[in-house]
Design a protein around this motif. Structure first.
Motif, PDB file in Angstrom:
ATOM      1  N   GLY A   3       0.791  -1.218   0.000  1.00 38.72           N
ATOM      2  CA  GLY A   3       0.000   0.000   0.000  1.00 38.72           C
ATOM      3  C   GLY A   3       0.829   1.276   0.000  1.00 38.72           C
ATOM      4  O   GLY A   3       0.289   2.374  -0.085  1.00 38.72           O
ATOM      5  N   LYS A   4       2.126   1.139   0.101  1.00 40.83           N
ATOM      6  CA  LYS A   4       2.995   2.318   0.157  1.00 40.83           C
ATOM      7  C   LYS A   4       2.840   3.200  -1.078  1.00 40.83           C
ATOM      8  O   LYS A   4       2.861   4.417  -0.976  1.00 40.83           O
ATOM      9  CB  LYS A   4       4.459   1.904   0.291  1.00 40.83           C
ATOM     10  CG  LYS A   4       4.792   1.258   1.590  1.00 40.83           C
ATOM     11  CD  LYS A   4       5.188   2.293   2.567  1.00 40.83           C
ATOM     12  CE  LYS A   4       5.765   1.625   3.797  1.00 40.83           C
ATOM     13  NZ  LYS A   4       6.041   2.543   4.828  1.00 40.83           N
ATOM     14  N   GLY A   5       2.719   2.607  -2.251  1.00 35.17           N
ATOM     15  CA  GLY A   5       2.590   3.390  -3.481  1.00 35.17           C
ATOM     16  C   GLY A   5       1.332   4.239  -3.477  1.00 35.17           C
ATOM     17  O   GLY A   5       1.358   5.404  -3.877  1.00 35.17           O
ATOM     18  N   MET A   6       0.238   3.657  -3.005  1.00 35.86           N
ATOM     19  CA  MET A   6      -1.012   4.410  -2.934  1.00 35.86           C
ATOM     20  C   MET A   6      -0.878   5.559  -1.934  1.00 35.86           C
ATOM     21  O   MET A   6      -1.260   6.695  -2.226  1.00 35.86           O
ATOM     22  CB  MET A   6      -2.168   3.503  -2.513  1.00 35.86           C
ATOM     23  CG  MET A   6      -3.499   4.237  -2.447  1.00 35.86           C
ATOM     24  SD  MET A   6      -4.849   3.233  -1.812  1.00 35.86           S
ATOM     25  CE  MET A   6      -4.336   2.988  -0.132  1.00 35.86           C
ATOM     26  N   ASN A   7      -0.307   5.271  -0.769  1.00 31.70           N
ATOM     27  CA  ASN A   7      -0.118   6.318   0.229  1.00 31.70           C
ATOM     28  C   ASN A   7       0.797   7.420  -0.298  1.00 31.70           C
ATOM     29  O   ASN A   7       0.564   8.601  -0.057  1.00 31.70           O
ATOM     30  CB  ASN A   7       0.473   5.736   1.514  1.00 31.70           C
ATOM     31  CG  ASN A   7      -0.501   4.848   2.246  1.00 31.70           C
ATOM     32  OD1 ASN A   7      -1.693   4.877   2.003  1.00 31.70           O
ATOM     33  ND2 ASN A   7       0.020   4.040   3.149  1.00 31.70           N
ATOM     34  N   LEU A   8       1.832   7.015  -1.015  1.00 26.00           N
ATOM     35  CA  LEU A   8       2.753   7.985  -1.596  1.00 26.00           C
ATOM     36  C   LEU A   8       2.026   8.869  -2.607  1.00 26.00           C
ATOM     37  O   LEU A   8       2.221  10.086  -2.633  1.00 26.00           O
ATOM     38  CB  LEU A   8       3.917   7.252  -2.265  1.00 26.00           C
ATOM     39  CG  LEU A   8       5.090   8.089  -2.748  1.00 26.00           C
ATOM     40  CD1 LEU A   8       5.723   8.863  -1.603  1.00 26.00           C
ATOM     41  CD2 LEU A   8       6.121   7.191  -3.412  1.00 26.00           C
ATOM     42  N   GLY A   9       1.168   8.283  -3.414  1.00 27.99           N
ATOM     43  CA  GLY A   9       0.395   9.040  -4.399  1.00 27.99           C
ATOM     44  C   GLY A   9      -0.542  10.043  -3.754  1.00 27.99           C
ATOM     45  O   GLY A   9      -0.676  11.177  -4.233  1.00 27.99           O
ATOM     46  N   ILE A  10      -1.171   9.648  -2.667  1.00 27.01           N
ATOM     47  CA  ILE A  10      -2.066  10.567  -1.954  1.00 27.01           C
ATOM     48  C   ILE A  10      -1.263  11.733  -1.383  1.00 27.01           C
ATOM     49  O   ILE A  10      -1.658  12.897  -1.506  1.00 27.01           O
ATOM     50  CB  ILE A  10      -2.851   9.827  -0.846  1.00 27.01           C
ATOM     51  CG1 ILE A  10      -3.832   8.837  -1.482  1.00 27.01           C
ATOM     52  CG2 ILE A  10      -3.576  10.821   0.073  1.00 27.01           C
ATOM     53  CD1 ILE A  10      -4.449   7.854  -0.500  1.00 27.01           C
ATOM     54  N   GLY A  11      -0.123  11.430  -0.764  1.00 33.37           N
ATOM     55  CA  GLY A  11       0.735  12.489  -0.239  1.00 33.37           C
ATOM     56  C   GLY A  11       1.239  13.417  -1.335  1.00 33.37           C
ATOM     57  O   GLY A  11       1.324  14.632  -1.156  1.00 33.37           O
ATOM     58  N   ASP A  12       1.559  12.821  -2.491  1.00 29.78           N
ATOM     59  CA  ASP A  12       2.005  13.626  -3.636  1.00 29.78           C
ATOM     60  C   ASP A  12       0.904  14.573  -4.100  1.00 29.78           C
ATOM     61  O   ASP A  12       1.161  15.739  -4.411  1.00 29.78           O
ATOM     62  CB  ASP A  12       2.423  12.727  -4.808  1.00 29.78           C
ATOM     63  CG  ASP A  12       3.772  12.062  -4.604  1.00 29.78           C
ATOM     64  OD1 ASP A  12       4.526  12.480  -3.703  1.00 29.78           O
ATOM     65  OD2 ASP A  12       4.066  11.122  -5.359  1.00 29.78           O
ATOM     66  N   ALA A  13      -0.320  14.077  -4.148  1.00 27.93           N
ATOM     67  CA  ALA A  13      -1.440  14.909  -4.601  1.00 27.93           C
ATOM     68  C   ALA A  13      -1.666  16.089  -3.652  1.00 27.93           C
ATOM     69  O   ALA A  13      -1.848  17.228  -4.090  1.00 27.93           O
ATOM     70  CB  ALA A  13      -2.708  14.069  -4.719  1.00 27.93           C
ATOM     71  N   VAL A  14      -1.616  15.816  -2.365  1.00 29.78           N
ATOM     72  CA  VAL A  14      -1.798  16.883  -1.372  1.00 29.78           C
ATOM     73  C   VAL A  14      -0.683  17.916  -1.499  1.00 29.78           C
ATOM     74  O   VAL A  14      -0.931  19.131  -1.501  1.00 29.78           O
ATOM     75  CB  VAL A  14      -1.851  16.301   0.059  1.00 29.78           C
ATOM     76  CG1 VAL A  14      -1.799  17.394   1.111  1.00 29.78           C
ATOM     77  CG2 VAL A  14      -3.094  15.437   0.242  1.00 29.78           C
ATOM     78  N   ALA A  15       0.552  17.448  -1.622  1.00 31.83           N
ATOM     79  CA  ALA A  15       1.689  18.367  -1.742  1.00 31.83           C
ATOM     80  C   ALA A  15       1.631  19.163  -3.040  1.00 31.83           C
ATOM     81  O   ALA A  15       1.973  20.350  -3.063  1.00 31.83           O
ATOM     82  CB  ALA A  15       3.000  17.592  -1.651  1.00 31.83           C
ATOM     83  N   ALA A  16       1.187  18.533  -4.131  1.00 33.54           N
ATOM     84  CA  ALA A  16       1.098  19.230  -5.418  1.00 33.54           C
ATOM     85  C   ALA A  16       0.061  20.350  -5.352  1.00 33.54           C
ATOM     86  O   ALA A  16       0.313  21.470  -5.810  1.00 33.54           O
ATOM     87  CB  ALA A  16       0.745  18.249  -6.537  1.00 33.54           C
ATOM     88  N   VAL A  17      -1.094  20.066  -4.784  1.00 32.82           N
ATOM     89  CA  VAL A  17      -2.136  21.093  -4.660  1.00 32.82           C
ATOM     90  C   VAL A  17      -1.643  22.239  -3.788  1.00 32.82           C
ATOM     91  O   VAL A  17      -1.818  23.410  -4.120  1.00 32.82           O
ATOM     92  CB  VAL A  17      -3.447  20.485  -4.106  1.00 32.82           C
ATOM     93  CG1 VAL A  17      -4.429  21.572  -3.708  1.00 32.82           C
ATOM     94  CG2 VAL A  17      -4.070  19.543  -5.121  1.00 32.82           C
ATOM     95  N   SER A  18      -1.003  21.899  -2.680  1.00 32.37           N
ATOM     96  CA  SER A  18      -0.479  22.926  -1.785  1.00 32.37           C
ATOM     97  C   SER A  18       0.559  23.796  -2.493  1.00 32.37           C
ATOM     98  O   SER A  18       0.543  25.025  -2.367  1.00 32.37           O
ATOM     99  CB  SER A  18       0.144  22.261  -0.551  1.00 32.37           C
ATOM    100  OG  SER A  18       0.706  23.217   0.302  1.00 32.37           O
ATOM    101  N   ALA A  19       1.452  23.164  -3.257  1.00 35.12           N
ATOM    102  CA  ALA A  19       2.485  23.914  -3.983  1.00 35.12           C
ATOM    103  C   ALA A  19       1.870  24.812  -5.046  1.00 35.12           C
ATOM    104  O   ALA A  19       2.292  25.957  -5.225  1.00 35.12           O
ATOM    105  CB  ALA A  19       3.485  22.942  -4.614  1.00 35.12           C
TER     106      ALA A  19
END
Length: 85
Positions: A3-19
């Motif tokens: 599940g690490k890849g899915m969690n990483l993708g969610i974190g990436d999406a949050v960070a991308a929107v914030s950036a």
């Protein structure tokens, strides 16, 4: 580990929107690149150990897993290690 890849993708999406919202898209790379490298390194190490045909590694794992299942402290440590983003 899977599940690490899915969690990483969610974190990436949050960070991308914030950036994007902050106007600092360079922050995305600074923040997420080290996280991705860490996740890949950790999951690849665990995968290699789990798939190893080395008899010493297999014996180690056979000893390790029963110890983890019998100790709340080891269970918590293993969970914290496995669940990190």
């Amino acid at each position: 580990v899977g599940g690490k890849g899915m969690n990483l993708g969610i974190g990436d999406a949050v960070a991308a929107v914030s950036a994007i919202l902050s106007g600092d898209t360079d922050a995305y790379h600074r923040e997420r690149h080290p996280v991705g490298l860490s996740v890949i390194k950790r999951t690849e190490s665990i995968r290699k150990m789990a798939m190893s045909r080395n008899p010493i590694v297999k014996a180690f794992l056979k000893l390790l897993f029963p110890l983890i299942t019998k100790s709340k402290r080891l269970q918590n440590a293993a969970f914290q290690n496995m669940s990190k983003l």
